[in-house]
Write an enzyme that holds these catalytic residues in place. Structure first.
Site, PDB file in Angstrom:
ATOM      1  N   SER A 198      10.017  51.136  61.006  1.00 52.30           N
ATOM      2  CA  SER A 198      10.580  50.609  62.239  1.00 52.30           C
ATOM      3  C   SER A 198      10.673  49.092  62.162  1.00 52.30           C
ATOM      4  O   SER A 198       9.755  48.429  61.682  1.00 52.30           O
ATOM      5  CB  SER A 198       9.663  51.017  63.393  1.00 52.30           C
ATOM      6  OG  SER A 198       9.948  50.247  64.535  1.00 52.30           O
TER       7      SER A 198
ATOM      8  N   CYS B   8      -8.164  56.892  81.024  1.00 56.51           N
ATOM      9  CA  CYS B   8      -7.756  56.294  82.287  1.00 56.51           C
ATOM     10  C   CYS B   8      -6.506  55.435  82.152  1.00 56.51           C
ATOM     11  O   CYS B   8      -5.827  55.150  83.122  1.00 56.51           O
ATOM     12  CB  CYS B   8      -8.880  55.425  82.838  1.00 56.51           C
ATOM     13  SG  CYS B   8     -10.392  56.344  83.048  1.00 56.51           S
TER      14      CYS B   8
END
Lengths: 386, 130
Positions: free
Chosen positions: A199, A325
């Site tokens: 990439s 979270c």
């Protein structure tokens, strides 16, 4: 406020030389590489030059490089293209449990098309064991895909050994090299890979540009039909400025690799040495040695990663976490789970990925910021003993 | 500094949490959550003349967990026990200017911890009265 970017596994800034190389292809050199006139020819030449530069970074032939929109598309093309083209030979695919979603989700989709996928476990350090690959191989195995280095914990996989095994068994071998191309030496021949994804924006090139190396002779089909660009492998008018930028980034990475990877390694070790010594109840996730020079993944007990990340952000330090979270699905990182961390341990993870602009001074500042933030969060933690 | 998904008020309570700490021999104590799922909160209260005179919390968790804990203590401080029991999860979320949808459970935990501490106080008071 001082801002220090230490999240280079997420993306990197565009190198100034890369931007400079790209600019003309947004404006005066706007030709379509498929056009026969002079406008088209100058664009075609630029794309060909970039192909040569990317090939050189991987020790491949230019004709083995196919430009894509990035790592995810390269992984999609390699996995879907090879699996579908070879399904008469077999329908079994082997991959690891710590791959990037660009591989894992494609494998899931291929399972829906009737392929069978084996997900290999990894060791505590995040290594895929060659013996496990060998055991997983079946008569009908057509493809093995194991990433070169993990994006979260930085562990570098034993690709040569897996490549040798794949070669002996005549099974195609793909690797997601998004985190290694331009960072550590890559030689597709000695690694024994048949396909290698990379990439642009992870190596100081532009977003929206990537490449897939496909070894000459590999049986693969296109997954995107149209005007037959990229020798029929990837239809769609070439992203000329992006490709030019990717080529220049590949060239720069190769020039600077030796010096820069040594510098990264020294900054990395300075940081881990300080943090592990000065901060109690901290540890390093991943492999101590077989590790990307720029990657650190700390664990801190009694605190939660998203809180830590935001406290660091307030001090200008940009990092990342595998805490549940912080994810949209509120699930712990699949990589940290796969290396055997308990949920309470993966909650307190912090990934630091260093890059070209980082200095020793930055590292020292970040160390202090981490130490202060960890201390502050521990003071208010309900898990802290006492 | 604004965080995608977190209101300025959430960020303020997270960065500068109010009433952090412990109370030795509290009149009421509540602890909710578990470390496996991510958030653990504990609340300590001191009650005088039926009013919450002092309140402290300790939280292990994300930004939303810390902010809701802090907000809850601020809302409860000075209230009567009965008023404290009426503080709802929704009120905590509203008071903070909203929470991202996947973080709403954090406000539930904070209100639960407060209620548990108040109930603990009431139980102890009942025992004392015989």
């Amino acid at each position: 406020m001082r801002r220090i970017y230490m999240d280079h596994a997420a993306t990197t800034p565009l190198a100034p030389e890369v931007l400079e190389a790209m600019i003309p292809y947004f404006s005066e050199r706007y030709g379509n590489p498929s056009s026969l006139h002079s406008f088209g020819r100058e664009a075609r030449e630029a794309v060909d030059d970039a192909r040569t530069e990317v090939a050189a970074l991987l020790n491949a032939e230019p004709s083995e490089i196919y430009f894509t929109s990035g790592g995810t598309e390269s992984d999609n093309l390699a996995l879907r293209g090879i699996a579908r083209k070879n399904k008469k030979k077999g329908r079994h695919i082997i991959t690891s449990s710590i791959e990037h979603p660009a591989v894992l989700e494609v494998c899931k989709a291929l399972a829906g098309e009737g392929f069978e996928v084996t997900y290999l476990p990894v060791t505590r350090e995040g290594l895929v064991e060659v013996g496990a690959v060998e055991e997983a191989v079946r008569e009908d195995t057509i493809l093995i895909s194991v990433m070169h280095a993990n994006n979260e914990i930085g562990t570098i996989q034993p690709l040569e050994e897996i490549g040798r095994l794949a070669g002996e068994k005549e099974i195609y071998f793909h690797t997601d090299g998004v985190q290694t191309a331009g960072k550590i030496p890559v030689d597709v021949r000695s690694l024994g890979v048949d396909a290698f994804s990379l990439s642009g924006h992870k190596l100081y090139g532009p977003k929206g540009a990537g490449a897939l190396y496909i070894r000459k002779g590999v049986r693969i089909e296109s997954i995107q039909q149209g005007g037959g660009h990229e020798r029929g492998m990837r239809s769609g008018t070439e992203n000329v400025p992006g490709i030019v930028g990717l080529g220049r980034a590949a060239m720069l990475a190769e020039e600077k690799m030796e010096e820069e990877s040594e510098r990264m390694r020294s900054l990395r070790d300075r940081m881990s040495g300080w943090v592990l010594k000065e901060i109690e109840d901290s540890w390093l996730n991943g492999h101590p040695v077989k590790r990307l020079p720029s990657n650190l993944n700390f664990g801190f007990r009694y605190i939660e990663g998203e809180s830590l990340l935001l406290y660091l952000d307030a001090k200008g330090v940009a990092a990342s976490t595998g805490s549940a979270c912080s994810s949209k699905k509120l699930a712990a990182s699949h990589v940290l789970s796969a290396i055997g961390l308990e949920p309470v341990e993966s909650h307190g993870s912090l990934r630091i990925t260093l890059g070209m602009e980082n200095t020793e001074e930055d590292v020292d500042y970040a160390c202090r910021a981490i130490s202060e933030s960890v201390a502050r969060l521990r003071e208010m933690s309900a898990l802290r003993p006492g | 500094m604004s965080q995608p998904g977190y209101s300025d008020k959430v960020m303020d309570h997270f960065m500068n949490p109010r009433n952090v700490g412990v109370i030795e021999d509290p009149d009421g104590y509540g602890k909710v959550g578990n470390p496996t799922c991510g958030d653990v909160m504990e609340m300590f209260i001191r009650v005088k003349d039926d009013r919450i005179e002092e309140i402290k919390f300790r939280t292990f968790g994300c930004g939303a967990a810390i902010a809701t804990s802090s907000m809850t203590t601020e809302m409860a401080l000075g209230k009567t026990v009965e008023e404290g029991l009426k503080i709802t999860r929704d009120e905590v979320g509203r008071e903070l200017g909203g929470l991202p949808p996947n973080k709403m459970h954090c406000s539930n935990l904070a209100a639960d911890a407060l209620h548990m501490a108040l109930e603990d106080y009431l139980n102890k008071a009942a025992v004392r009265k015989g």
